[in-house]
Write a protein that holds these residues in place. Sequence first.
Motif, mmCIF file in Angstrom:
data_model
loop_
_atom_site.group_PDB
_atom_site.id
_atom_site.type_symbol
_atom_site.label_atom_id
_atom_site.label_comp_id
_atom_site.label_asym_id
_atom_site.label_seq_id
_atom_site.Cartn_x
_atom_site.Cartn_y
_atom_site.Cartn_z
ATOM 1 N N THR A 48 0.856 -1.184 0.000
ATOM 2 C CA THR A 48 0.000 0.000 0.000
ATOM 3 C C THR A 48 0.889 1.230 0.000
ATOM 4 O O THR A 48 1.810 1.334 0.810
ATOM 5 C CB THR A 48 -0.914 0.047 1.241
ATOM 6 N N ASP A 49 0.602 2.152 -0.918
ATOM 7 C CA ASP A 49 1.376 3.387 -1.066
ATOM 8 C C ASP A 49 0.525 4.532 -0.520
ATOM 9 O O ASP A 49 -0.590 4.750 -0.984
ATOM 10 C CB ASP A 49 1.675 3.581 -2.560
ATOM 11 N N PHE A 50 1.061 5.242 0.468
ATOM 12 C CA PHE A 50 0.277 6.291 1.117
ATOM 13 C C PHE A 50 0.520 7.671 0.497
ATOM 14 O O PHE A 50 -0.028 8.658 0.946
ATOM 15 C CB PHE A 50 0.597 6.343 2.618
ATOM 16 N N GLY A 51 1.397 7.756 -0.510
ATOM 17 C CA GLY A 51 1.706 9.057 -1.102
ATOM 18 C C GLY A 51 2.989 9.608 -0.519
ATOM 19 O O GLY A 51 3.369 9.281 0.608
ATOM 20 N N PRO A 52 3.671 10.473 -1.264
ATOM 21 C CA PRO A 52 5.034 10.870 -0.887
ATOM 22 C C PRO A 52 5.139 11.650 0.416
ATOM 23 O O PRO A 52 6.180 11.625 1.061
ATOM 24 C CB PRO A 52 5.491 11.723 -2.076
ATOM 25 N N TRP A 53 4.101 12.360 0.836
ATOM 26 C CA TRP A 53 4.225 13.204 2.024
ATOM 27 C C TRP A 53 3.348 12.725 3.179
ATOM 28 O O TRP A 53 3.049 13.473 4.095
ATOM 29 C CB TRP A 53 3.879 14.659 1.687
ATOM 30 N N ASP A 54 2.895 11.508 3.119
ATOM 31 C CA ASP A 54 1.931 11.003 4.092
ATOM 32 C C ASP A 54 2.566 9.866 4.892
ATOM 33 O O ASP A 54 2.609 8.725 4.439
ATOM 34 C CB ASP A 54 0.675 10.522 3.345
ATOM 35 N N ASN A 55 3.084 10.151 6.058
ATOM 36 C CA ASN A 55 3.802 9.136 6.825
ATOM 37 C C ASN A 55 2.908 7.996 7.299
ATOM 38 O O ASN A 55 1.754 8.193 7.626
ATOM 39 C CB ASN A 55 4.456 9.765 8.055
ATOM 40 N N VAL A 56 3.486 6.807 7.340
ATOM 41 C CA VAL A 56 2.875 5.674 8.023
ATOM 42 C C VAL A 56 3.807 5.326 9.178
ATOM 43 O O VAL A 56 5.036 5.370 9.043
ATOM 44 C CB VAL A 56 2.645 4.486 7.054
ATOM 45 N N TRP A 57 3.227 5.014 10.354
ATOM 46 C CA TRP A 57 4.028 4.949 11.581
ATOM 47 C C TRP A 57 4.285 3.535 12.090
ATOM 48 O O TRP A 57 5.134 3.333 12.962
ATOM 49 C CB TRP A 57 3.331 5.759 12.693
ATOM 50 N N TRP A 58 3.539 2.581 11.586
ATOM 51 C CA TRP A 58 3.587 1.252 12.213
ATOM 52 C C TRP A 58 2.993 0.263 11.227
ATOM 53 O O TRP A 58 1.976 0.554 10.588
ATOM 54 C CB TRP A 58 2.758 1.343 13.492
ATOM 55 N N VAL A 59 3.614 -0.875 11.070
ATOM 56 C CA VAL A 59 3.008 -1.953 10.291
ATOM 57 C C VAL A 59 3.281 -3.263 11.008
ATOM 58 O O VAL A 59 4.363 -3.458 11.588
ATOM 59 C CB VAL A 59 3.540 -2.002 8.833
#
Lengths: 234, 148
Positions: A48-59
């Motif tokens: 899953t790609d959240f976009g270049p400026w949209d952080n993901v914090w945990w997987v």
Amino acid sequence: MVSRVRDSRTILATLFLIGSMLLSSGPAYAYCSGLTSYAGTWGAYGTTDFGPWDNVWWVQGRIKTFTPDPVVSASTSWVMLADRVRNKVAQTGWLRRAGWSGDKVFTQFWDFNGAYEAYFIDVGGSSSHNYTARYLGNGVFDFAYDATYWYQTWNLGWSPNKIQIASESKNHGDHFPGSNGYRVNLDTIQYINHSGVTNANLSYGTTGSSDVPGLAQLSGNSFQTWDKRCFDAG
Amino acid sequence: MPVSRRVLLGSILAAAVAAIAITSNVVQAEPSFPEGYLNGRSSWHLDFAPGLGQTPSVTREAAIGEALKFLDAPPSAVVKSIRLAVFSGSPAGATLVWVVDVDGLALDALSGQLDQRGTTEPGVMTRSAVFVRAAGSGDPIVGGFSKN
């Protein structure tokens, strides 16, 4: 005369059936040997790609343990936080390299100088375990095995905006994770982006020649992988 | 000095020099692997000054053999150092280990983002410090760290 022919046909058919059963119940490594150096990358993944400026914090994902054999380079299943723009990664799961007697829990992460790998406990057996990659901010990541955080990085110089979960091998001679008789489950894949824990909704794909990685999508956050050439129990 | 004493002293000196020479071909005295990679990360800790009473039952040579086997090391690989430490912070609990520092490896890094990189050739990790169990039973390899 006719009955003799029928008898011999019956005997031949029975022998063929027994032979087929023997072949499918034991290891079938005919396609899993012969190469001894890097030959490519085989993968079956969800992302899953959240976009270049949209952080993901945990997987986090639950991954079934498998002991691939033979391994001439590396065979592994993992969860990963990634930088979609600069192609950096921070991943954790189980890994078996050539020379290892079994699997280890591992993390591999990249900064702008290269690749680093830490590994610790052996995870033999058939049970599933939870693997977590977490972004702490300021370029720092840490990794958990069954909810115990065991390794923290320094500032790697990038932040994640993408998740990927995969099985991977490095050589056509490596046993890819899973077999026709024993698939590797990668399930309960979740992430934290803006709010709480969210079930992933992954896109799926494979890499490398199509004779190796088997992929079955079970849901948006659950899939199975296996080596199409092999019938062993792992 | 009587001849027999000279012979005895000479033999001891020769043996000592030979031992140092053999050792220096295999293991350098100073570690070259940055300790910062190995220590102080999350729960992971290596105490390189284990207390009295911590006695290894695994020899240095055996530990080096285990490490080279584990790393699938090519003949050109070089053991840079070997140090005794207590490794703690893993589920196995505090464990006395030999930290074997090896250079000249050829470990394929994993490929990273499979959807972007496809079958691109990965980087190669050339350095590793392997924690080999120095006493007790169980998996001889309890942890380690590799880098390019």
